[in-house]
Design a protein around this motif. Structure first.
Motif, mmCIF file in Angstrom:
data_model
loop_
_atom_site.group_PDB
_atom_site.id
_atom_site.type_symbol
_atom_site.label_atom_id
_atom_site.label_comp_id
_atom_site.label_asym_id
_atom_site.label_seq_id
_atom_site.Cartn_x
_atom_site.Cartn_y
_atom_site.Cartn_z
ATOM 1 N N GLY A 93 0.803 -1.212 0.000
ATOM 2 C CA GLY A 93 0.000 0.000 0.000
ATOM 3 C C GLY A 93 0.834 1.259 0.000
ATOM 4 N N PHE A 94 0.600 2.105 0.990
ATOM 5 C CA PHE A 94 1.251 3.403 1.072
ATOM 6 C C PHE A 94 2.764 3.262 1.092
ATOM 7 C CE2 PHE A 94 2.763 6.963 3.825
ATOM 8 C CZ PHE A 94 2.521 7.985 2.924
ATOM 9 N N TYR A 95 3.290 2.247 1.782
ATOM 10 C CA TYR A 95 4.738 2.089 1.881
ATOM 11 C C TYR A 95 5.357 1.752 0.526
ATOM 12 C CZ TYR A 95 4.294 2.344 6.904
ATOM 13 O OH TYR A 95 4.027 2.781 8.178
ATOM 14 N N VAL A 96 4.647 0.969 -0.273
ATOM 15 C CA VAL A 96 5.144 0.681 -1.623
ATOM 16 C C VAL A 96 5.149 1.946 -2.458
ATOM 17 C CG1 VAL A 96 4.649 -0.533 -3.771
ATOM 18 C CG2 VAL A 96 4.486 -1.743 -1.599
ATOM 19 N N ARG A 222 7.881 -7.105 8.478
ATOM 20 C CA ARG A 222 6.531 -7.104 7.905
ATOM 21 C C ARG A 222 6.465 -6.259 6.640
ATOM 22 N NH1 ARG A 222 2.642 -3.354 11.118
ATOM 23 N NH2 ARG A 222 3.947 -1.877 9.932
ATOM 24 N N ASP A 223 6.931 -5.014 6.738
ATOM 25 C CA ASP A 223 6.777 -4.083 5.626
ATOM 26 C C ASP A 223 7.691 -4.420 4.457
ATOM 27 O OD1 ASP A 223 4.881 -2.790 7.133
ATOM 28 O OD2 ASP A 223 6.244 -1.243 7.862
ATOM 29 N N GLY A 313 -0.739 17.996 7.524
ATOM 30 C CA GLY A 313 -0.877 17.549 6.141
ATOM 31 C C GLY A 313 0.024 16.368 5.859
ATOM 32 N N ASN A 314 -0.322 15.622 4.816
ATOM 33 C CA ASN A 314 0.491 14.470 4.445
ATOM 34 C C ASN A 314 0.151 14.045 3.029
ATOM 35 O OD1 ASN A 314 2.394 12.431 4.810
ATOM 36 N ND2 ASN A 314 1.604 11.865 6.818
ATOM 37 N N LEU A 315 0.957 13.134 2.514
ATOM 38 C CA LEU A 315 0.649 12.502 1.246
ATOM 39 C C LEU A 315 -0.653 11.717 1.363
ATOM 40 C CD1 LEU A 315 4.215 11.072 0.515
ATOM 41 C CD2 LEU A 315 3.142 12.982 -0.684
ATOM 42 N N ALA A 348 7.309 15.522 1.272
ATOM 43 C CA ALA A 348 7.744 14.219 1.761
ATOM 44 C C ALA A 348 6.863 13.785 2.930
ATOM 45 C CB ALA A 348 9.208 14.282 2.185
ATOM 46 N N GLU A 349 6.815 12.489 3.167
ATOM 47 C CA GLU A 349 5.892 11.927 4.142
ATOM 48 C C GLU A 349 6.111 12.474 5.545
ATOM 49 O OE1 GLU A 349 4.937 7.739 6.421
ATOM 50 O OE2 GLU A 349 6.347 7.742 4.765
#
Length: 736
Positions: A93-96, A222-223, A313-315, A348-349
């Motif tokens: 998901g987001f990490y990819v 895990r990630d 705020g964030n991605l 950036a995140e």
């Protein structure tokens, strides 16, 4: 082993080793340069190639073409990895999404390519030969411009509501006799750890081993498994020493993912270290927050309405900054409202940085409390004491497991000579310097999670503990050794701790102030099991046996513990699991910070002259290392108050000061003597060891204490961090 009732007397209460000020185990290794960090495992990984990350030159858009032909043909180049040849990425998901532009670009310096070559210099040179064409689109880079469109955040990190209501806040605030309604801003901040993100990755068939700098092994395996599309058990992470993290290395970052991808494509072990200028825009940071605090009180000083609204705020898909956590727990008040909104920004995140939520949240709340105390004509310490509570302000049926907050306040006031403070701002001078004193309360959650350990007694009488817990400079090795030594009744030098390997029993790792209580509870569980086996081997009743001075004793009989290993090593493994005590009790750490500053009346220069932190965090496992942690937090808080800010280029969407030259943090000359005092308490509700984390409590409350001291010195209230001279110089009182 399960912990579901408050702890009674147990072997850790002897305090022969636990609670004593021991030196850190790894101190000599670090001071002599022999501690091996992620980039330095030369002896165990052979034939290593070097990777160099090329970051995106735009903040929002997509890659229309990548021409790598010149780079492919450059001397020493083994592979150039882009989204075209990286292979399928998993369901992370987001990490990819954020690891590799594919081909959408989500933020400036997002990785678009990794060059792998025989030497670092060859990889770096070849990266300049890659031609990338982009289609730039309009990005959103300014939080203040997104406030009206920002919805309530979908969820808090680690759960919990993003909007809370107790009583009826709006009419209570409208009817309050005394009110504060102010907005405070905390800018984007960088972790700025000393060791850069770095990884060496090696594949053995379908298994990957990574020597990396990561705080939490369980999240990392895990990630990385999700991103690479391989089973978690096929991922091994090794991280024995970490040169600082502050949350920035909590889980996978691009060095780890792209080293693993590059090693798979190049069919060679690959090492990657993020060059410092790319770290600020490529990895995570503490996101900017805009916070509105509304407090209502009666004339006698009792809070009647407490409101906290916050925007970050964030991605897309990213987390919010949970700034309202401390407001929900620190002070009483019958009518309450908190709300956290999350805007979409193409920077950036934003993610965890030391004391996420509480640190920036208290930078607003504790200044608002100071402003309210002044309006009421009350001493800030007494105002906080008046509004203390022994039950969760949002749930009257849920008491605090322990809450010596008032003791922290009173002890701090006495030790700091708070009674000498002039309540009228701008009145105390020392030559050209305006002198002020300020204080702030502090709170930080005390989470704990399942943790395991493997313990061995060998024929030399050495107890070896293995756990995947990491040490980010906090002293994890030492408290693990102390716990095992206390439990087994052996000297500290007879205990060896092996940490930072995901093949060891799992813990929650270093983060969220949960590492120390969790891992020591896991070691406790494993040692209790080892005690049972040893007692059985030596013919003792385990329930009655005492382990003291390297002996097992019961009644008039004693046997050296080493005899249990005559027929071979004694090896056990266990973990500590937790029941519902955290639901039945509010478990927090508390503190109070006091600061004295000088402000130059002509230049506006601010100097912190002295500071005191009074902390209550359950049993202090090692006063020497705990004090070091609190001093580090205080130093970081001074930086947050006076200098730290990632400056955003609002046209092109990136952090301009993306290195340690442009991003200012405190240095030795900025920091005076810092005093730390620990309140004597234990908390039997958290674990058998009765200890809580303390490293993040040392940060929360520091910046507002400094801000309040600056106001007391000058009479000028600055509500937008950092407090730099351009924000108050023209309002300083005239010198006569």
């Amino acid at each position: 082993m399960k912990f579901d009732t408050p702890a009674g007397q147990n072997p850790t209460d002897r305090l022969a080793v636990i609670g004593q000020p021991h030196d850190r185990f790894e101190a000599k290794l670090k001071t002599t340069g022999t501690a091996t960090y992620a980039y330095e495992h030369h002896d165990v990984v052979q034939n290593v190639a070097y990777g160099y990350i090329l970051g995106a030159a735009i903040a929002k858009g997509r890659i229309t073409s990548i021409d790598t032909r010149l780079a492919d043909a450059a001397p020493g180049v083994l592979a150039v990895v882009t989204h075209r040849n990286a292979g399928p990425l998993g369901v992370g998901g987001f990490y990819v999404q954020r690891m590799l532009a594919a081909p959408e670009v989500d933020h400036y310096h997002q990785a678009v390519a990794v060059v792998v070559a025989e030497t670092f210099e060859q990889a770096r040179a070849a990266s300049s030969l890659i031609r990338v064409d982009y289609a730039r689109t309009t990005g959103r880079f300014v939080l203040a411009e997104q406030l009206d469109s920002a919805p309530v955040a979908p969820q808090m990190p680690f759960g919990g509501p993003t909007e809370t209501h107790v009583g009826d806040f709006e009419p209570a605030f409208a009817a309050a006799e005394v009110k504060v309604d102010e907005t405070y801003t905390v800018p984007d901040q960088a972790h700025a750890m000393m060791e850069p993100h770095a990884t060496i990755a090696r594949w053995d068939g379908d298994r990957v081993t990574c020597w990396t700098s990561i705080q939490q092994m369980n999240w990392g395996t895990r990630d990385l498994g999700l991103i690479l599309g391989i089973p978690r058990e096929n991922v091994r992470l090794i991280s024995p020493f970490i040169g600082g993290g502050f949350g920035g290395k909590g889980t996978v970052q691009t060095d780890l993912v792209l080293a693993a991808l590059a090693a798979r494509v190049a069919r060679r072990p690959v090492k990657i270290a993020l060059q410092r200028p790319i770290m600020f825009n490529n990895t995570i940071h503490r996101p900017k927050t805009i916070q509105r605090i509304r407090l209502g009180a009666s004339r006698d000083g009792k809070l009647t309405a407490v409101g906290h609204e916050s925007w970050s705020g964030n991605l897309t898909g990213g987390r919010t900054e949970p700034t309202t956590l401390s407001t929900r727990a620190l002070y009483a008040g019958p009518n309450r409202m908190t709300r956290v909104r999350l805007a979409t920004l193409d920077l950036a995140e934003g993610n965890a940085m030391r004391a996420p939520g509480e640190a920036p949240g208290q930078m607003a709340l504790e200044v608002a409390m100071d402003e309210m105390a002044e309006k009421l004509g009350m001493d800030p310490v007494e105002f906080r004491i008046l509004n203390d509570t022994q039950v969760d302000p949002e749930d009257a049926d849920r008491p605090f497991s322990s809450r010596p907050f008032v003791e922290c306040l009173r002890t701090g006031a006495e030790r700091f000579d708070w009674n000498e403070r002039n309540a009228r701002p701008g009145q105390v001078r020392d030559g050209h310097w305006l002198i002020g004193m300020g204080m702030a309360g502090a709170i930080r959650g005390a989470p704990i999670a399942k943790a395991g350990a493997r313990v061995r007694l060998d024929r030399q009488g050495v107890v070896t503990v293995e756990t995947d817990m990491t040490d980010i400079g906090t002293g994890s090795y030492t408290i693990v050794q102390q716990t095992a030594a206390e439990m087994m009744g052996v000297p500290l030098e007879k205990v060896v701790a092996r940490l930072g390997d995901s093949s060891f029993p799992e813990t929650p790792g270093s983060g969220g102030q949960q590492g120390a209580p969790s891992v020591t509870a896991g070691v406790y569980a494993a040692c209790m099991k080892l005690r049972e086996v040893i007692a059985q081997r030596l013919g003792f009743n385990a329930a009655e046996a005492e382990f003291i001075d390297s002996e097992v004793r019961s009644g008039n009989r004693s046997v050296p513990i080493i005899r249990a290993a005559d027929d071979g090593d004694v090896l056990v493994e266990d973990s500590m699991e937790f029941g519902d005590l955290a639901k039945r009790f509010a478990i927090q750490t508390f503190g109070a910070h006091f600061a004295e500053v000088g402000v130059n009346a002509f230049t506006g220069e601010i100097r912190v002259r002295r500071m005191l932190a009074v902390c209550a965090a359950g049993r202090i496992l090692n006063p020497k290392t705990a004090r070091s942690q609190v001093i580090g937090g205080m130093t970081m808080g001074i930086g947050a108050a006076l200098m730290e800010e990632m400056a955003v280029d609002k046209r092109f969407g990136f952090f301009v000061n993306h290195d340690l030259a442009g991003y200012e943090v405190p240095v030795h000359a900025d920091i005076p003597h810092l005093d730390v005092h620990f309140v004597d308490e234990v908390d039997p509700v958290i674990s058998p060891v009765k200890a809580k984390g303390v490293g993040e409590l040392g940060l929360t409350g520091v910046a507002p204490a400094v801000a309040n001291a600056v106001y007391n010195a000058t009479g000028v209230r600055v509500r937008h961090y950092p407090i730099t001279l351009d924000k108050f110089l023209d309002r300083l009182p005239a010198m006569t």
